[in-house]
Design a protein around this motif. Structure first.
Motif, short mmCIF file in Angstrom:
data_model
loop_
_atom_site.label_atom_id
_atom_site.label_comp_id
_atom_site.label_asym_id
_atom_site.label_seq_id
_atom_site.Cartn_x
_atom_site.Cartn_y
_atom_site.Cartn_z
N THR A 94 0.84 -1.18 0.00
CA THR A 94 0.00 0.00 0.00
C THR A 94 0.88 1.24 0.00
OG1 THR A 94 -0.15 -0.14 2.41
CG2 THR A 94 -1.95 -1.14 1.14
N ALA A 95 0.31 2.35 -0.45
CA ALA A 95 1.10 3.55 -0.74
C ALA A 95 1.99 3.99 0.42
CB ALA A 95 0.15 4.68 -1.15
N GLU A 96 1.43 3.99 1.63
CA GLU A 96 2.18 4.54 2.76
C GLU A 96 3.39 3.69 3.15
OE1 GLU A 96 -1.27 2.15 4.60
OE2 GLU A 96 -0.86 3.35 2.80
N HIS A 97 3.43 2.43 2.68
CA HIS A 97 4.53 1.54 3.06
C HIS A 97 5.61 1.42 1.99
CE1 HIS A 97 2.51 0.43 6.69
NE2 HIS A 97 1.45 -0.02 6.05
N ALA A 98 5.53 2.23 0.94
CA ALA A 98 6.54 2.15 -0.13
C ALA A 98 7.96 2.42 0.38
CB ALA A 98 6.17 3.10 -1.27
N PRO A 99 8.19 3.45 1.19
CA PRO A 99 9.57 3.65 1.69
C PRO A 99 10.06 2.48 2.52
CG PRO A 99 8.26 5.64 1.99
CD PRO A 99 7.30 4.55 1.60
N PHE A 100 9.17 1.89 3.31
CA PHE A 100 9.54 0.73 4.13
C PHE A 100 9.96 -0.45 3.25
CE2 PHE A 100 8.08 -3.28 6.16
CZ PHE A 100 8.98 -3.32 7.21
N ALA A 101 9.19 -0.70 2.18
CA ALA A 101 9.52 -1.81 1.27
C ALA A 101 10.86 -1.57 0.59
CB ALA A 101 8.42 -1.97 0.23
N LEU A 102 11.14 -0.34 0.20
CA LEU A 102 12.43 -0.04 -0.41
C LEU A 102 13.56 -0.27 0.58
CD1 LEU A 102 13.97 0.94 -2.87
CD2 LEU A 102 13.55 3.30 -2.13
N ASP A 103 13.33 0.05 1.84
CA ASP A 103 14.33 -0.18 2.88
C ASP A 103 14.61 -1.67 3.06
OD1 ASP A 103 15.97 1.17 4.95
OD2 ASP A 103 14.78 -0.06 6.31
N LEU A 104 13.57 -2.49 2.98
CA LEU A 104 13.75 -3.94 3.08
C LEU A 104 14.60 -4.46 1.93
CD1 LEU A 104 10.26 -5.37 4.15
CD2 LEU A 104 12.33 -5.25 5.54
N ILE A 105 14.31 -3.98 0.72
CA ILE A 105 15.08 -4.41 -0.45
C ILE A 105 16.54 -3.98 -0.30
CG2 ILE A 105 15.38 -4.07 -2.93
CD1 ILE A 105 12.30 -3.92 -3.12
N ALA A 106 16.76 -2.79 0.22
CA ALA A 106 18.13 -2.33 0.46
C ALA A 106 18.86 -3.24 1.43
CB ALA A 106 18.12 -0.89 0.98
N ASP A 107 18.14 -3.72 2.46
CA ASP A 107 18.76 -4.67 3.39
C ASP A 107 19.20 -5.94 2.66
OD1 ASP A 107 18.64 -3.19 5.70
OD2 ASP A 107 16.75 -4.04 6.40
N ILE A 108 18.39 -6.43 1.73
CA ILE A 108 18.74 -7.62 0.95
C ILE A 108 20.08 -7.41 0.25
CG2 ILE A 108 18.16 -8.92 -1.14
CD1 ILE A 108 15.23 -8.67 -0.38
N LEU A 109 20.26 -6.23 -0.33
CA LEU A 109 21.44 -5.97 -1.15
C LEU A 109 22.67 -5.60 -0.33
CD1 LEU A 109 19.67 -3.97 -3.99
CD2 LEU A 109 20.62 -6.27 -4.15
N PHE A 110 22.46 -4.88 0.76
CA PHE A 110 23.60 -4.35 1.50
C PHE A 110 23.89 -5.05 2.82
CE2 PHE A 110 22.04 -0.38 -0.75
CZ PHE A 110 22.98 -0.46 -1.77
N ALA A 111 22.89 -5.72 3.38
CA ALA A 111 23.09 -6.35 4.69
C ALA A 111 22.47 -7.75 4.74
CB ALA A 111 22.50 -5.47 5.79
N PRO A 112 22.80 -8.61 3.76
CA PRO A 112 22.20 -9.95 3.74
C PRO A 112 22.78 -10.85 4.83
CG PRO A 112 23.87 -9.80 2.05
CD PRO A 112 23.76 -8.43 2.65
N HIS A 113 21.99 -11.82 5.26
CA HIS A 113 22.47 -12.83 6.20
C HIS A 113 22.89 -14.05 5.40
CE1 HIS A 113 19.92 -11.17 9.80
NE2 HIS A 113 20.64 -10.24 9.21
N TRP A 114 24.15 -14.19 5.16
CA TRP A 114 24.65 -15.34 4.42
C TRP A 114 25.49 -16.20 5.35
CZ3 TRP A 114 26.83 -11.88 -0.05
CH2 TRP A 114 25.78 -11.50 -0.90
N ASN A 115 25.09 -17.44 5.50
CA ASN A 115 25.95 -18.36 6.22
C ASN A 115 26.09 -19.64 5.42
OD1 ASN A 115 24.09 -20.55 7.24
ND2 ASN A 115 23.05 -18.78 8.15
N PRO A 116 27.16 -20.37 5.61
CA PRO A 116 27.45 -21.54 4.77
C PRO A 116 26.34 -22.59 4.78
CG PRO A 116 29.40 -20.89 5.98
CD PRO A 116 28.28 -20.05 6.52
N ASP A 117 25.69 -22.82 5.91
CA ASP A 117 24.64 -23.84 5.97
C ASP A 117 23.46 -23.45 5.07
OD1 ASP A 117 26.10 -25.37 7.69
OD2 ASP A 117 25.06 -24.67 9.51
N ASP A 118 23.03 -22.19 5.15
CA ASP A 118 21.93 -21.73 4.30
C ASP A 118 22.31 -21.80 2.83
OD1 ASP A 118 20.15 -21.24 6.34
OD2 ASP A 118 20.64 -19.11 6.52
N LEU A 119 23.55 -21.48 2.53
CA LEU A 119 24.00 -21.52 1.14
C LEU A 119 23.92 -22.94 0.58
CD1 LEU A 119 25.24 -20.20 -1.33
CD2 LEU A 119 27.50 -20.44 -0.28
#
Length: 423
Positions: A97-122
């Motif tokens: 919904t419109a009011e949550h667009a900045p929040f969604a963009l922030d989540l996507i930024a977390d994916i790109l800049f602060a991902p949780h990668w560990n060998p087991d998940d990989l």
């Protein structure tokens, strides 16, 4: 209450990251995402599949959230988030919904800049990708396109599967993913796009806060596409033979792309097309047949897919080849061209009513042209296409390397020779 601005706008952040803002009055939701100019084309042979695996790891947690917390965060606001990888682009996108667009963009930024990668998940995700490869292999009308791609672009990144191979992914580590991200994350290769309802200033501020710090890097070029003439087949115990044929077409962004889209529509795009009427309606040789354009930054193909019995495969190939030759020799009729324009116009209007399709289209315009193109301009270009231009695209297609692929009973593989036979 979201602030709606009626103007289509291309915003450049302080570091050069480009952002498409496409307001759609009357909506209460936004589709937004981050598109990167990176995909399988930038992989070395040893890295094949890493771009797709990178995208798969996007949802293992990011920022201060683990995987479950990340999923709950987007669903707590009623949104959805997903990602996709192709040869030339990777995208991470959301609908909220419109009011949550900045929040969604922030989540996507977390994916790109602060991902949780560990060998087991990989390692787990490598197993998931292996199942995805298996599924694609089991579906013949998917597998035939993979074979076609390999024959068309041998010994090139474009000829290797986006999903990769077990052998090439086996040695990918978290460190490999980090290095791949660092090599390809730069301002000129990132586009943010949003369509629908949103607060302009809020989304720009969110983009600047998370993406404005990206540093410029030396340009990394991918190998130029070199299409080859070829044929490839795979024998399987199936009820049908699945066929793909292709010829050269315009690259993405070329001025002749509009004429090529009309050609594809007239050739085999719908129920009134030449191929559907001749191959299915008049002769009853197929259940499914259609044509389409597959375009890249530096190459393009006019392609036809058909599914038929093995006994009919050769005849189908001959008719497909013959019908394209007719279009090259005589061009389309005015009725065919008018109908193709009407279909293209309706299809465009239907597409631009969907915010997700619209955001994706805007990202593509920026990558290809570094500007946003009003849909009215697209319509004018389609309306201006002449029969002579369509004929010229058909002629050009027949001058370059043609390629064919087949999966199914061996009896149907004769279609490949018939397709490549001289007129």
């Amino acid at each position: 209450m979201a602030v709606k601005h009626p103007e289509l706008e291309l915003v450049r952040l302080s570091n050069g990251v480009r952002m498409a803002l496409d307001p759609m009055p009357g909506l209460g939701t936004a589709a937004l995402g981050v598109w990167q100019r990176v995909g399988a084309r930038w992989e070395t042979p040893e890295q094949n599949g890493i771009a797709h695996l990178f995208e798969h790891m996007a949802f293992k947690g990011a920022g201060h959230r683990d995987a479950r917390g990340f999923a709950e965060a987007i669903e707590n606001v009623g949104g959805i988030v997903n990602a996709a990888t192709s040869y030339e682009r990777t995208s991470y996108f959301a609908r909220v919904t419109a009011e949550h667009a900045p929040f969604a963009l922030d989540l996507i930024a977390d994916i790109l800049f602060a991902p949780h990668w560990n060998p087991d998940d990989l390692e787990k995700e490598k197993g998931v990708v292996a199942q995805e490869r298996g599924e694609a292999y089991d579906v013949p009308d998917d597998r035939v396109f993979e074979l076609h791609q390999a024959a068309l672009y041998p010994n090139q990144p474009l000829g290797r599967p986006v999903l990769g191979e077990e052998e090439t992914l086996k040695h990918v580590s978290v460190e490999t993913l980090i290095a791949f991200r660092e090599a390809h994350m730069s301002p000129e290769r990132v586009v943010i796009s949003i369509a629908g309802a949103f607060d302009r200033n809020a989304v720009i501020d969110a983009a600047e806060a998370r993406f404005g710090g990206l540093a410029a890097k030396p340009e990394r070029k991918c190998a130029t596409a070199h299409a080859h003439r070829g044929s490839v087949s795979e024998t399987r115990k199936l009820e049908q033979t699945h066929l793909v044929f292709s010829w050269p077409g315009p690259r993405a962004g070329a001025s002749s792309i509009y004429a090529a889209r009309m050609l594809s529509e007239i050739f085999g795009g719908g129920m009134s097309s030449r191929l559907f009427q001749e191959v299915r309606e008049t002769r009853g040789l197929v259940y499914a047949i259609d044509s389409f354009l597959d375009v890249l930054e530096d190459d393009g193909r006019l392609e036809v897919y058909a599914g038929c019995s093995a006994d009919n495969a050769r005849a189908v190939a001959e008719i497909v080849r013959h019908e394209l030759h007719l279009l090259a020799e005589k061009g389309p009729t005015q009725g065919e061209l008018a109908r193709a324009k009407a279909i293209a116009r309706a299809r465009m209007l239907m597409g631009i009513e969907a915010p997700s399709a619209r955001a994706d289209a805007r990202a593509g315009q920026i990558f290809l042209r570094d500007r946003l193109i009003p849909f009215e301009e697209v319509q004018q270009r389609m309306d201006a296409v002449t029969a002579e231009e369509v004929q010229a695209v058909a002629r050009a297609a027949l001058q370059g390397p043609a390629c064919a692929s087949a999966i199914g009973p061996k009896a149907g593989h004769g279609a490949l020779g018939a397709f490549h036979a001289e007129s």
